[in-house]
Enzyme design. Structure first.
Site, PDB file in Angstrom:
ATOM      1  N   ARG A  93     -11.575   2.000  -8.838  1.00 23.81           N
ATOM      2  CA  ARG A  93     -10.677   3.140  -9.148  1.00 23.81           C
ATOM      3  C   ARG A  93     -10.996   3.699 -10.526  1.00 23.81           C
ATOM      4  NH1 ARG A  93      -5.060   2.346  -6.115  1.00 23.81           N
ATOM      5  NH2 ARG A  93      -5.999   1.603  -4.211  1.00 23.81           N
ATOM      6  N   ASP A 148       0.834  -1.204   0.000  1.00 20.30           N
ATOM      7  CA  ASP A 148       0.000   0.000   0.000  1.00 20.30           C
ATOM      8  C   ASP A 148       0.872   1.259   0.000  1.00 20.30           C
ATOM      9  OD1 ASP A 148      -2.335   1.429  -0.018  1.00 20.30           O
ATOM     10  OD2 ASP A 148      -2.771   1.154   2.106  1.00 20.30           O
ATOM     11  N   LEU A 183      11.628 -20.285  -5.188  1.00 21.50           N
ATOM     12  CA  LEU A 183      10.555 -19.496  -4.562  1.00 21.50           C
ATOM     13  C   LEU A 183       9.311 -19.580  -5.436  1.00 21.50           C
ATOM     14  CD1 LEU A 183       9.930 -17.126  -2.376  1.00 21.50           C
ATOM     15  CD2 LEU A 183      10.284 -15.589  -4.320  1.00 21.50           C
ATOM     16  N   HIS A 231       2.836   3.369  -8.843  1.00 19.58           N
ATOM     17  CA  HIS A 231       2.678   1.954  -9.215  1.00 19.58           C
ATOM     18  C   HIS A 231       3.895   1.483 -10.013  1.00 19.58           C
ATOM     19  CE1 HIS A 231      -1.277   2.121  -7.643  1.00 19.58           C
ATOM     20  NE2 HIS A 231      -1.832   2.785  -8.633  1.00 19.58           N
TER      21      HIS A 231
HETATM   22  C1  FPP Z   1      -1.827   0.180  -3.368  1.00 18.95           C
HETATM   23  O1  FPP Z   1      -1.378   1.513  -3.433  1.00 18.95           O
HETATM   24  C2  FPP Z   1      -1.345  -0.580  -4.489  1.00 18.95           C
HETATM   25  C3  FPP Z   1      -2.140  -1.157  -5.444  1.00 18.95           C
HETATM   26  C4  FPP Z   1      -3.588  -1.107  -5.457  1.00 18.95           C
HETATM   27  C5  FPP Z   1      -1.553  -1.882  -6.563  1.00 18.95           C
HETATM   28  C6  FPP Z   1      -0.308  -2.638  -6.271  1.00 18.95           C
HETATM   29  C7  FPP Z   1       0.512  -2.600  -7.477  1.00 18.95           C
HETATM   30  C8  FPP Z   1       1.856  -2.515  -7.514  1.00 18.95           C
HETATM   31  C9  FPP Z   1       2.726  -2.558  -6.339  1.00 18.95           C
HETATM   32  C10 FPP Z   1       2.572  -2.329  -8.794  1.00 18.95           C
HETATM   33  C11 FPP Z   1       2.299  -3.344  -9.809  1.00 18.95           C
HETATM   34  C12 FPP Z   1       2.629  -4.705  -9.381  1.00 18.95           C
HETATM   35  C13 FPP Z   1       3.100  -5.627 -10.205  1.00 18.95           C
HETATM   36  C14 FPP Z   1       3.332  -6.989  -9.734  1.00 18.95           C
HETATM   37  C15 FPP Z   1       3.419  -5.305 -11.602  1.00 18.95           C
HETATM   38  P1  FPP Z   1      -2.464   2.669  -3.497  1.00 18.95           P
HETATM   39  O2  FPP Z   1      -2.631   3.048  -4.910  1.00 18.95           O
HETATM   40  O3  FPP Z   1      -3.716   2.230  -2.801  1.00 18.95           O
HETATM   41  O4  FPP Z   1      -1.743   3.803  -2.693  1.00 18.95           O
HETATM   42  P2  FPP Z   1      -2.456   4.888  -1.779  1.00 18.95           P
HETATM   43  O5  FPP Z   1      -3.038   4.164  -0.597  1.00 18.95           O
HETATM   44  O6  FPP Z   1      -1.320   5.767  -1.393  1.00 18.95           O
HETATM   45  O7  FPP Z   1      -3.484   5.582  -2.615  1.00 18.95           O
END
Ligand code: FPP
Length: 227
Positions: free
Chosen positions: A65, A13, A125, A30
């Site tokens: 989203r 997150d 892994l 991201h």
């Molecule tokens: C949460 O941050 C993250 C996500 C909803 C997506 C997770 C994706 C990644 C880490 C990148 C892509 C992954 C791969 C494997 C290619 P948020 O957007 O909710 O952050 P915020 O809470 O600050 O708004």
């Protein structure tokens, strides 16, 4: 004997906030987050006690989203799988998913299947991406599978019907980004997980912080309901 961190699960997150703080669009977070996924996966593959790394990449709720962000995440995932196949092979990582893949595009599903197939014999892994994943959804789909086969579920056999079947229970569950919630992640598998919440935003998360979490995990007393 100290605890062994066989299965680590992470709620990644804070990508959006990390980017906003820098005056950048959320999707930059991201993008950087995907690089951290690679670093953490490589670290885990080279740690001889860690066998499974489960990452919450897209939840059943993330469809809410803006369409542009959802599309970006889909493209990023596709690009990640395409570019990182060499990393999976070099680091001997098997790629798996949990979650309901049916709403994804045919092209993305094809990419996912290809990377699963190409990496299926890798042994160091298993990296599991939770995609269109929700813990309640996983449990409901598992119950329906058992029902369809006319099988009465028990705590022991229920495992066989889960997406995460054979992955083993989660030992360490980490959430970055400062919130202290499970957000519908691995509800069954994380029943006895040790929980770690950090204020670090996912794009800033490092192998060094993971090492210190593992160190603390090893010192924790796990009783699994015993005394
Ligand atoms: C949460 O941050 C993250 C996500 C909803 C997506 C997770 C994706 C990644 C880490 C990148 C892509 C992954 C791969 C494997 C290619 P948020 O957007 O909710 O952050 P915020 O809470 O600050 O708004």
């Amino acid at each position: 004997m100290s605890n062994i961190p066989k299965h680590i699960a992470i709620i990644m997150d804070g990508n959006g906030r990390w980017a906003k703080k820098r005056g950048w669009p959320r999707v930059k977070g991201h993008e950087r987050g995907a690089e951290v996924v690679r670093d953490i996966t490589t670290f885990c593959a080279n740690h001889n006690e860690i066998k499974v790394l489960t990452l919450y990449a897209f939840s059943t709720e993330n469809w809410k989203r803006p369409k542009s962000e959802v599309n970006f995440l889909m493209r990023l995932l596709d690009r990640y799988l395409k570019n990182e196949l060499k990393t999976y092979q070099k680091e001997e990582v098997r790629f798996e998913t949990i979650g309901d893949l049916s709403p994804f595009s045919d092209a993305l599903k094809k990419r996912i299947d290809l990377v699963k197939e190409e990496t299926k014999d890798n042994k160091k892994l298993t990296q599991v991406l939770a995609l269109n994943y929700g813990g309640r959804d996983e449990i409901v789909r598992a119950a329906n599978r058992a029902c369809k086969e006319g099988i009465k579920v028990t705590q022991d056999n229920f495992d066989n019907f889960l997406d995460s079947s054979n992955l083993g229970d989660v030992d360490i569950l980490i959430r970055t980004g400062g919130e202290k919630r499970l957000s519908n992640f691995l509800l069954w598998r994380a029943a006895y997980a040790e929980l770690f919440f950090t204020n670090t935003m996912w794009p800033d998360f490092t192998t060094k912080e993971l090492e210190s979490i593992i160190k603390e995990f090893k010192l924790r007393e796990r009783r699994f309901g015993g005394i």
